[in-house]
Write a protein that holds these residues in place. Structure first.
Motif, PDB file in Angstrom:
ATOM      1  N   ALA A 135       0.956  -1.240  -0.221  1.00 49.81           N
ATOM      2  CA  ALA A 135      -0.211  -0.005   0.032  1.00 49.81           C
ATOM      3  C   ALA A 135       0.801   1.310   0.005  1.00 49.81           C
ATOM      4  N   THR A 136       1.694   1.300  -0.811  1.00 53.52           N
ATOM      5  CA  THR A 136       2.831   2.294  -0.958  1.00 53.52           C
ATOM      6  C   THR A 136       2.623   3.118  -2.312  1.00 53.52           C
ATOM      7  N   LEU A 137       1.717   2.767  -3.087  1.00 57.30           N
ATOM      8  CA  LEU A 137       1.679   3.443  -4.545  1.00 57.30           C
ATOM      9  C   LEU A 137       0.209   3.999  -4.757  1.00 57.30           C
ATOM     10  N   ASP A 138       0.143   5.201  -5.258  1.00 55.49           N
ATOM     11  CA  ASP A 138      -1.236   5.535  -5.799  1.00 55.49           C
ATOM     12  C   ASP A 138      -1.451   5.257  -7.121  1.00 55.49           C
ATOM     13  N   ALA A 139      -0.569   4.792  -8.101  1.00 57.35           N
ATOM     14  CA  ALA A 139      -0.811   4.424  -9.212  1.00 57.35           C
ATOM     15  C   ALA A 139       0.609   3.724  -9.826  1.00 57.35           C
ATOM     16  N   ILE A 140       0.101   2.747 -10.895  1.00 55.52           N
ATOM     17  CA  ILE A 140       0.968   2.026 -11.619  1.00 55.52           C
ATOM     18  C   ILE A 140       0.890   2.181 -13.095  1.00 55.52           C
ATOM     19  N   VAL A 141       1.733   2.327 -13.852  1.00 55.59           N
ATOM     20  CA  VAL A 141       1.581   2.432 -15.276  1.00 55.59           C
ATOM     21  C   VAL A 141       2.514   1.080 -15.744  1.00 55.59           C
ATOM     22  N   ARG A 174      -0.451  -5.645  -4.218  1.00 58.95           N
ATOM     23  CA  ARG A 174      -0.203  -5.394  -2.894  1.00 58.95           C
ATOM     24  C   ARG A 174       0.431  -3.878  -2.814  1.00 58.95           C
ATOM     25  N   ALA A 175       1.337  -3.621  -3.855  1.00 56.14           N
ATOM     26  CA  ALA A 175       1.786  -2.371  -3.511  1.00 56.14           C
ATOM     27  C   ALA A 175       0.680  -1.114  -3.513  1.00 56.14           C
ATOM     28  N   LEU A 176      -0.257  -1.391  -4.325  1.00 60.32           N
ATOM     29  CA  LEU A 176      -1.369  -0.443  -4.471  1.00 60.32           C
ATOM     30  C   LEU A 176      -1.956  -0.034  -3.403  1.00 60.32           C
ATOM     31  N   LYS A 177      -2.365   1.188  -2.980  1.00 63.49           N
ATOM     32  CA  LYS A 177      -3.126   1.485  -1.893  1.00 63.49           C
ATOM     33  C   LYS A 177      -4.799   1.250  -2.326  1.00 63.49           C
ATOM     34  N   GLY A 217      -8.070  -8.438  -7.161  1.00 66.91           N
ATOM     35  CA  GLY A 217      -8.942  -7.319  -6.637  1.00 66.91           C
ATOM     36  C   GLY A 217      -8.833  -5.795  -7.483  1.00 66.91           C
ATOM     37  N   LEU A 218      -8.722  -5.976  -8.468  1.00 68.08           N
ATOM     38  CA  LEU A 218      -8.714  -4.479  -9.223  1.00 68.08           C
ATOM     39  C   LEU A 218     -10.095  -4.619 -10.078  1.00 68.08           C
ATOM     40  N   GLN A 219     -10.475  -3.610 -10.531  1.00 69.37           N
ATOM     41  CA  GLN A 219     -11.788  -3.722 -11.237  1.00 69.37           C
ATOM     42  C   GLN A 219     -11.548  -2.578 -12.280  1.00 69.37           C
ATOM     43  N   VAL A 220     -12.131  -2.906 -13.567  1.00 66.18           N
ATOM     44  CA  VAL A 220     -11.757  -1.768 -14.734  1.00 66.18           C
ATOM     45  C   VAL A 220     -12.861  -0.648 -14.489  1.00 66.18           C
ATOM     46  N   ASP A 248      -3.214  -2.493 -33.240  1.00 69.04           N
ATOM     47  CA  ASP A 248      -4.266  -2.345 -32.163  1.00 69.04           C
ATOM     48  C   ASP A 248      -3.889  -2.378 -30.916  1.00 69.04           C
ATOM     49  N   LYS A 249      -4.230  -1.532 -29.861  1.00 67.43           N
ATOM     50  CA  LYS A 249      -3.884  -1.540 -28.560  1.00 67.43           C
ATOM     51  C   LYS A 249      -4.994  -1.390 -27.774  1.00 67.43           C
ATOM     52  N   PHE A 250      -5.270  -2.124 -26.643  1.00 67.64           N
ATOM     53  CA  PHE A 250      -6.225  -1.687 -25.646  1.00 67.64           C
ATOM     54  C   PHE A 250      -5.595  -0.928 -24.572  1.00 67.64           C
ATOM     55  N   VAL A 251      -6.464  -0.418 -24.086  1.00 62.94           N
ATOM     56  CA  VAL A 251      -6.294   0.471 -22.864  1.00 62.94           C
ATOM     57  C   VAL A 251      -7.284   0.232 -21.593  1.00 62.94           C
ATOM     58  N   LEU A 252      -6.811  -0.030 -20.479  1.00 58.69           N
ATOM     59  CA  LEU A 252      -7.542  -0.556 -19.417  1.00 58.69           C
ATOM     60  C   LEU A 252      -7.160   0.300 -18.148  1.00 58.69           C
ATOM     61  N   VAL A 253      -8.000   0.993 -17.396  1.00 59.83           N
ATOM     62  CA  VAL A 253      -7.570   1.394 -16.106  1.00 59.83           C
ATOM     63  C   VAL A 253      -8.290   0.778 -14.956  1.00 59.83           C
ATOM     64  N   PHE A 254      -7.524   0.294 -14.137  1.00 56.47           N
ATOM     65  CA  PHE A 254      -8.129  -0.513 -13.013  1.00 56.47           C
ATOM     66  C   PHE A 254      -7.841   0.276 -11.892  1.00 56.47           C
ATOM     67  N   ARG A 255      -8.914   0.107 -10.911  1.00 57.56           N
ATOM     68  CA  ARG A 255      -8.814   0.549  -9.537  1.00 57.56           C
ATOM     69  C   ARG A 255      -8.951  -0.705  -8.390  1.00 57.56           C
ATOM     70  N   LYS A 256      -8.068  -0.439  -7.575  1.00 59.36           N
ATOM     71  CA  LYS A 256      -7.859  -1.385  -6.446  1.00 59.36           C
ATOM     72  C   LYS A 256      -9.359  -1.261  -5.312  1.00 59.36           C
TER      73      LYS A 256
END
Length: 261
Positions: A135-141, A174-177, A217-220, A248-256
């Motif tokens: 729980a040290t990161l707000d975001a990951i790319v 695990r690292a995502l807050k 535990g991440l949701q699009v 062709d590239k897909f783009v997904l944003v997940f939230r923990k």
């Protein structure tokens, strides 16, 4: 009285809408400003036309003060943009393994020379043991590199190590807050191919990617079609030859939304 009440409701509705616009506008302006930031290289500006980073970073809501990891960052194209987004009170972990550090070469060194991006910490890591705190990161790319976790370099030509993919993904989750986001961009494989094309074509199936992160535990929460190429048959290698810059590239944003493993 009824007319007065209706007027009050109208005014209240306008204020709520305006407040929502302000909330949404802040990360939008920040992403645009990061891309427009003075001093970016000619190569990065040329890449912008293909990668549309402002549109994609807007989806993440990354803002000043956040701690963000750019995983398998290569030469640091996204790391520099994230550096501007999170500002002096934020931090960017720019992570490569030894092989990716070699691929990045002098471009990475030039980008970071002379403490040019003071809020960026560069690390060469073993992906199986990244030592990211819980729980040290707000975001990951993860920009066009998730498929590389499944890459098997059978000839040894590239010096690519075999990666324990579940271990890597568990570490990232695990690292995502709680509430943290993960931006995933990758080259599309044919539907139903799973990770089978990761080595030969450097592509991966979008549905397979969703499943990998959803089970942790991440949701699009957002997607984008800005990098879609319907003319891509998805049967040629992604990083060279006729498909370079045209996949062709897909783009997904997940939230923990749930605790990671």
């Amino acid at each position: 009285m009824n007319s007065h009440g209706a007027q009050l409701r109208t005014v209240f509705g306008v204020l709520v809408f305006a407040a929502a616009l302000c909330v949404c506008a802040s990360p939008c302006r920040a992403a645009d400003a990061a891309v427009a930031h003075a001093g970016r290289s000619a190569a990065d500006l040329k890449r912008d036309a293909l990668d549309h980073p402002a549109e994609l970073l807007r989806l993440t809501g990354i803002k000043p003060g956040m701690h963000v990891a750019d995983v398998l960052a290569g030469d640091g194209y996204y790391s520099e943009l994230l550096s501007d987004l999170v500002g002096p009170k934020g931090q960017v972990l720019m992570l490569n393994n030894a092989a990716f550090d070699g691929f990045a070469g002098d471009d990475r060194k030039t980008r970071l020379a002379g403490n040019r991006l003071p809020n960026v910490e560069y690390r060469i890591v073993d992906l199986d043991h990244m030592d990211l705190g819980a729980a040290t990161l707000d975001a990951i790319v993860l920009c066009k590199v998730y498929h590389d976790l499944y890459w098997v370099d059978s000839t040894g030509e590239f010096g690519w190590p075999k990666i324990d993919v579940p271990t890597v993904l568990d570490q990232l989750a695990r690292a995502l807050k709680p509430g943290g986001v993960l931006l995933l961009i990758d080259h599309s494989a044919k539907s139903g191919h799973g990770s089978a094309d990761a080595s030969a074509l450097h592509r991966i199936d979008e549905a397979y990617a969703r499943g990998d992160f959803e089970k942790r535990g991440l949701q699009v929460v957002a997607t984008s079609d800005v990098l879609r190429r319907p003319d891509d048959a998805r049967d040629q290698i992604s990083y060279k030859g006729p498909m370079l810059g045209k996949t062709d590239k897909f783009v997904l944003v997940f939230r923990k939304t749930q605790p990671g493993k």
